[in-house]
Design an enzyme around this catalytic site. Structure first.
Site, PDB file in Angstrom:
ATOM      1  N   ASP A 117      45.429  26.895  39.637  1.00 25.11           N
ATOM      2  CA  ASP A 117      45.823  27.386  38.312  1.00 25.11           C
ATOM      3  C   ASP A 117      47.326  27.272  38.077  1.00 25.11           C
ATOM      4  OD1 ASP A 117      46.607  29.328  40.092  1.00 25.11           O
ATOM      5  OD2 ASP A 117      46.293  30.964  38.679  1.00 25.11           O
ATOM      6  N   ASP A 150      47.692  30.281  42.715  1.00 24.18           N
ATOM      7  CA  ASP A 150      47.008  31.236  43.589  1.00 24.18           C
ATOM      8  C   ASP A 150      45.483  31.198  43.459  1.00 24.18           C
ATOM      9  OD1 ASP A 150      47.010  32.455  41.135  1.00 24.18           O
ATOM     10  OD2 ASP A 150      47.984  34.308  41.790  1.00 24.18           O
ATOM     11  N   ASP A 187      49.960  29.139  38.516  1.00 26.22           N
ATOM     12  CA  ASP A 187      50.926  29.518  39.558  1.00 26.22           C
ATOM     13  C   ASP A 187      50.411  29.266  40.971  1.00 26.22           C
ATOM     14  OD1 ASP A 187      49.044  31.552  39.280  1.00 26.22           O
ATOM     15  OD2 ASP A 187      50.442  33.106  39.944  1.00 26.22           O
TER      16      ASP A 187
HETATM   17  C1  G16 Z   1      45.141  38.582  38.574  1.00 21.39           C
HETATM   18  C2  G16 Z   1      44.997  39.464  39.767  1.00 21.39           C
HETATM   19  C3  G16 Z   1      43.613  39.340  40.334  1.00 21.39           C
HETATM   20  C4  G16 Z   1      42.578  39.602  39.280  1.00 21.39           C
HETATM   21  C5  G16 Z   1      42.811  38.701  38.100  1.00 21.39           C
HETATM   22  C6  G16 Z   1      41.914  39.015  36.917  1.00 21.39           C
HETATM   23  O1  G16 Z   1      45.060  37.249  38.949  1.00 21.39           O
HETATM   24  O2  G16 Z   1      45.924  39.154  40.773  1.00 21.39           O
HETATM   25  O3  G16 Z   1      43.499  40.244  41.369  1.00 21.39           O
HETATM   26  O4  G16 Z   1      41.302  39.416  39.778  1.00 21.39           O
HETATM   27  O5  G16 Z   1      44.129  38.854  37.638  1.00 21.39           O
HETATM   28  O6  G16 Z   1      42.183  40.292  36.480  1.00 21.39           O
HETATM   29  P1  G16 Z   1      41.572  40.838  35.145  1.00 21.39           P
HETATM   30  O7  G16 Z   1      40.080  40.800  35.337  1.00 21.39           O
HETATM   31  O8  G16 Z   1      42.132  42.216  35.023  1.00 21.39           O
HETATM   32  O9  G16 Z   1      41.976  39.912  34.017  1.00 21.39           O
HETATM   33  P2  G16 Z   1      46.065  36.165  38.382  1.00 21.39           P
HETATM   34  O10 G16 Z   1      45.599  34.869  38.978  1.00 21.39           O
HETATM   35  O11 G16 Z   1      45.914  36.234  36.880  1.00 21.39           O
HETATM   36  O12 G16 Z   1      47.407  36.605  38.840  1.00 21.39           O
END
Ligand code: G16
Length: 542
Positions: free
Chosen positions: A276, A280, A278
């Site tokens: 994605d 991760d 960034d």
């Molecule tokens: C972030 C968090 C993850 C989480 C994701 C989705 O990911 O680091 O732990 O699962 O958001 O979160 P939500 O369901 O609250 O949208 P990232 O890749 O966006 O940094």
């Protein structure tokens, strides 16, 4: 050289699931980024003379905020800043750099998988000295400071040259521009059997990796093509662009559609993957088979000892609550701990630091291990490649064998994006009000066994996090989970997670949406999704 600037608070700087994420024009308001960065520094103690890591995913506004962050770090008394060349550091690479150089912490600029550009998304996140996202007690303190801030400190100096590696001095602080890829690539070489992967690729195993014009491009080029010898051209869209080429850098079946179609086609490569904005998250697709993130976690954990970095075995597995229970069965078989945390990588930090878990994963396309304190897209790709190189089987054969051994957790997430916030909150409130009366209720052939609003009790620091998602568990182990996303930047995103466990191997070939149809209907009946949101179908199904 240092000046103090008067400012007034913004009321909307509460960090979400992963830092502060807003539209770029919001960040461009006078002092908006400065207020948040000063609030981070005001929440920390004991950093005078210490090292701060700064880097981002290269999206629009990255360079501007990096300059601000460096000048503010100097004015606030840091001794050294390590910044990736061009302002680039993938999120897992930033985590590694913080750990490797024993920095005090880091500022990671990213809105992850959200689109980039002048009218799109930007974000600022603080990571602590273990390399992981700040825990809630820190993000709560940052938010409290944003509400009362009156001034910030910034060095009144010219911009730093971010494009030349080496040291510069900024208002008495040293800024070291580092190669963003090399430390990370070296770490990967310590974890995986590069010789076996190289031989497997040389033997004709074909891979394709879509960097989605985002930060993993330079990392994937160096590691997959240069160090592992994948055919030139195996890494697609490898130049990071400020607007990700106008695409949504989210590695799912909607936004990585072309990759999916290639992998399902006649002449598909053996292995396809994407990451994605960034770096991760990860998407894993074998020839003819998409591996859900929940299954990927379970399969990686079950086979991890095939990679040198995990040869001694795993201490435990951790997954977020909405992630399927597939990993639980692996943990049970291995006789190791399994931990269920709220959504948000920050909740894994304590478990990893305490040595309770080695591998962690989330349904939202995140998998990682104790090597850093963030989820790590390329790490997941390399662990898959290591396993494939050793087992010399196809992804589909590995998946089938896994389901036969452990049973299959059919799993899907339905997202309703940009729903009216009041309607979304009303839906959640109404569900919460029903919780005590739900057990025993029948919906078609389904009977509700238990229903609750998930609370997490951290086994390490004993902190409690309430209201982390509504779980409806049915007799037989199926479940539906409802929660509102904490990463969106406009309106609310309702996520509905649907899961059914199927132990019978003769029933492992059903289309996922068909296998889950009665649960999908039950979710709507319970929450009144169509009626309350006015939507007839989800925006994204993964
Ligand atoms: C972030 C968090 C993850 C989480 C994701 C989705 O990911 O680091 O732990 O699962 O958001 O979160 P939500 O369901 O609250 O949208 P990232 O890749 O966006 O940094």
């Amino acid at each position: 050289m240092t000046k103090t600037v008067n400012t007034t608070p913004y009321t909307d700087q509460k960090p979400g699931t992963s830092g502060l994420r807003k539209k770029v024009p919001v960040f461009q308001q006078p002092n908006y980024a400065e207020n948040f960065i000063q609030s981070i520094f005001d929440s920390l103690e004991g950093f005078a003379g210490k090292t701060l890591v700064i880097g981002g995913d290269g999206r629009f506004y990255n360079r501007e905020v990096i300059q601000i962050a460096i000048k503010m770090a100097a004015a606030n008394g840091f001794g050294r800043v390590l910044v990736g060349r061009g302002g680039i550091l993938s999120t897992p690479a930033a985590s590694h750099v913080i750990r490797k150089y024993e920095a005090f912490g880091g500022i990671v600029l990213s809105a992850s998988h959200n689109p980039g550009g002048p009218a799109e998304d930007f974000g600022i996140k603080y990571n602590i000295g273990n390399g992981g996202p700040a825990p809630e007690k820190v993000t709560d303190a940052i938010y409290a400071h944003t509400k009362t801030i009156e001034r910030y400190k910034i060095a009144d100096v010219a911009d730093v040259n971010l494009d030349a590696e080496g040291e510069q001095e900024v208002a008495g602080m040293t800024v070291q521009v580092i190669n963003p890829v090399s430390d990370y690539a070296e770490l990967m070489e310590t974890l995986f059997d590069f010789t076996a992967i190289r031989a497997h690729l040389a033997g004709g195993f074909r891979i394709v990796f879509d960097a989605m014009s985002a930060v993993t491009g330079p990392y994937a080029k160096e590691i997959l093509e240069n160090r592992l010898g994948a055919a030139k051209g195996s890494v697609l869209n490898f130049v990071p662009l400020p607007d990700f080429g106008g695409h949504h850098p989210d590695p799912n079946l909607v936004h990585a559609r072309a990759l999916y179609e290639e992998m399902m086609g006649e002449n598909a490569p053996d292995f396809g993957a994407a990451s994605d904005g960034d770096g991760d998250r990860n998407l894993i697709i074998g020839k003819g088979i998409f591996v859900t993130p929940s299954d990927s976690l379970a399969m990686l954990a079950a086979n991890a000892t095939l990679a040198p970095g995990y040869a001694k075995g795993l201490a435990g597995i951790a997954r977020s609550m909405p992630t399927s229970g597939a990993a639980d069965r692996v943990a049970e078989k291995l006789g190791i701990g399994i931990y269920e945390t709220p959504t948000g990588w920050k909740f894994f930090g304590n478990l990893l630091d305490a040595g309770l878990a080695t591998i962690c994963g989330e349904e939202s396309a995140g998998t990682g291990s104790s090597h850093v304190r963030e989820k790590d897209g390329l790490w997941a790709v390399l662990l898959w490649l290591n396993i494939l190189a050793v087992r010399k089987e196809s992804v589909v054969d590995i998946a089938r064998e896994h389901w036969t051994t452990y049973g299959r957790n059919y799993y899907s997430r339905h997202d309703y994006e940009e729903v009216d916030s009041a309607a979304a909150n009303g839906l959640m409130d109404a569900l919460r009000e029903q919780l005590t009366t739900l057990p025993g209720r029948k919906l078609g052939d389904l009977t509700i066994e238990t229903a609750d609003d998930f609370s997490y009790h951290d086994p390490v620091d004993h902190s409690v996090s309430n209201n982390q998602g509504i779980r409806i568990l049915f007799e037989g182990g199926s479940r539906v989970v409802f929660r509102l996303s904490g990463t969106g930047t406009s309106g609310a995103t309702l996520r509905v997670y649907i899961e059914r466990f199927e132990p019978d191997a003769t029933k492992h070939d059903v289309d996922t949406q068909v296998a889950l149809a009665d649960l999908i209907e039950a979710a709507d009946a319970l929450a009144g999704i169509k009626e309350r949101t006015g939507r007839t179908e989800p925006t994204v199904i993964t």
